[in-house]
Scaffold this active site. Structure first.
Site, PDB file in Angstrom:
ATOM      1  N   ALA A  91       0.799  -1.437  -0.320  1.00 11.54           N
ATOM      2  CA  ALA A  91       0.528  -0.045  -0.238  1.00 11.54           C
ATOM      3  C   ALA A  91       0.684   1.919  -0.064  1.00 11.54           C
ATOM      4  CB  ALA A  91      -1.160  -0.249   1.028  1.00 11.54           C
ATOM      5  N   ILE A  93       0.644   5.758  -1.106  1.00 13.27           N
ATOM      6  CA  ILE A  93       0.100   6.557  -2.014  1.00 13.27           C
ATOM      7  C   ILE A  93       1.464   7.569  -2.460  1.00 13.27           C
ATOM      8  CG2 ILE A  93      -2.036   6.927  -0.991  1.00 13.27           C
ATOM      9  CD1 ILE A  93      -0.774   8.917   1.065  1.00 13.27           C
ATOM     10  N   TYR A 155       7.898  11.322  -0.952  1.00 15.42           N
ATOM     11  CA  TYR A 155       7.692   9.459  -1.467  1.00 15.42           C
ATOM     12  C   TYR A 155       8.883   9.199  -1.149  1.00 15.42           C
ATOM     13  CZ  TYR A 155       6.297   6.144  -4.639  1.00 15.42           C
ATOM     14  OH  TYR A 155       6.061   4.989  -5.083  1.00 15.42           O
ATOM     15  N   PRO A 185      10.500  -0.985  -7.500  1.00 18.08           N
ATOM     16  CA  PRO A 185      10.228  -1.204  -8.927  1.00 18.08           C
ATOM     17  C   PRO A 185      10.025   0.231  -9.620  1.00 18.08           C
ATOM     18  CG  PRO A 185       8.250  -1.851  -7.327  1.00 18.08           C
ATOM     19  CD  PRO A 185       9.257  -1.534  -6.705  1.00 18.08           C
TER      20      PRO A 185
END
Ligand code: CAA
Length: 248
Positions: A91, A93, A155, A185
């Protein structure tokens, strides 16, 4: 384990592009996959679509940045399915913006959802794994946690934090058969990446030696290896899958 002695895998953020591919892959490999979601409406739509494709997975809901909600989610899984053997902290964002304009809320919401969530889920998963003598935790980070990205101080900090978390926890759990690894990734063809303005995304793809975005299935493939028994000696590692965008 569930009542049929199948290993139970919890995938957080399962309704996203990478989450969906991980759920399908682990289900295809014979695990009992529990799909976590935050947004009920999106999850219901997702579930209908997955059922059409032949996947009928138990769903659980929580705000993974909230410790108490995560505790309730793990109780729910234990009662309905069994103890969690494999945890994929997927999870996450984004709330992109250049630092000079970034609000405290943009900072905190990303740190909470992307990094504190990893603490919350691991804190509830790890002790039963240690007691059972087997466990797999995969923290889904990002190329931008390794190299930084204009507009992603929040982030990148959260995703970089996952690496320190992974390495330290791996040391604490190695002797009990519990491995902790990070998958990073690069730019993958998901809704999250497609939300980047088109001109900026074009520039990003031009920086990728492979000249394309990755696919969610390419990420799920490596995860299926890391969670397997074959990967018992792999811990504290990072698997970078970014088409050559960041090599080191
Ligand atoms: N490098 C250097 N300078 C840059 C730049 C870059 N990459 N991008 C913009 N700038 C410059 C502009 O040229 C402009 O310069 P001037 O002020 O001299 O004209 C200035 O920075 C613009 O700054 P602003 O604060 O006004 O920025 P903005 O509001 O226009 O846009 C942004 C900022 C929203 C972050 C935008 O750049 C953006 O969306 N970037 C993409 C971020 C990104 O890659 N996100 C990934 C999301 S997917 C994901 O995260 C998944 C994963 O794990 C990979």
């Amino acid at each position: 384990m569930d009542k049929n002695n199948k290993k139970v895998a919890l995938v957080t953020g399962s309704t996203g592009g990478i989450g969906t591919a991980i759920c399908k892959k682990l289900h295809d490999e014979g695990y009992t996959v529990v799909a976590h979601y935050r947004n009920r409406e999106k999850a219901e739509e997702w579930n209908t679509k997955l059922k059409e494709d032949g996947y009928d997975l138990p769903l659980v809901m929580a705000d993974v940045s909230n410790f108490d909600e995560v505790e309730k989610m793990f109780e729910d899984i234990k009662n309905r399915v069994g103890t969690v053997d494999i945890l994929v902290n997927n999870a996450g964002i984004t709330r992109d913006g250049s630092f000079r304009k970034m609000s405290f809320d943009q900072w905190k919401s990303v740190i909470d959802a992307d990094l504190t969530s990893v603490f919350n889920c691991c804190r509830h998963a790890i002790n039963p794994m240690l007691e059972g003598g087997f466990g797999r935790v995969i923290n889904v980070s990002s190329v931008n946690g390794q190299r930084g990205q204009f507009g992603q101080v929040n982030y990148s900090a959260a995703k970089a934090g996952m690496h320190g978390f992974t390495k330290s926890l791996a040391m604490e759990t190695a002797r009990k058969g519990v491995t902790i690894n990070t998958v990073s990734p690069g730019y993958i063809a998901t809704d999250m990446v497609m939300a980047v303005p088109e001109d900026i995304l074009k520039q990003i793809i031009a920086e990728v030696p492979m000249g394309r975005l990755g696919t969610p299935e390419e990420i799920a493939e490596i995860i299926s290896y890391i969670v397997s028994d074959k990967a018992g000696f792999v811990t504290g590692a990072n698997f970078a899958i970014n088409g050559g965008q960041h090599v080191y």
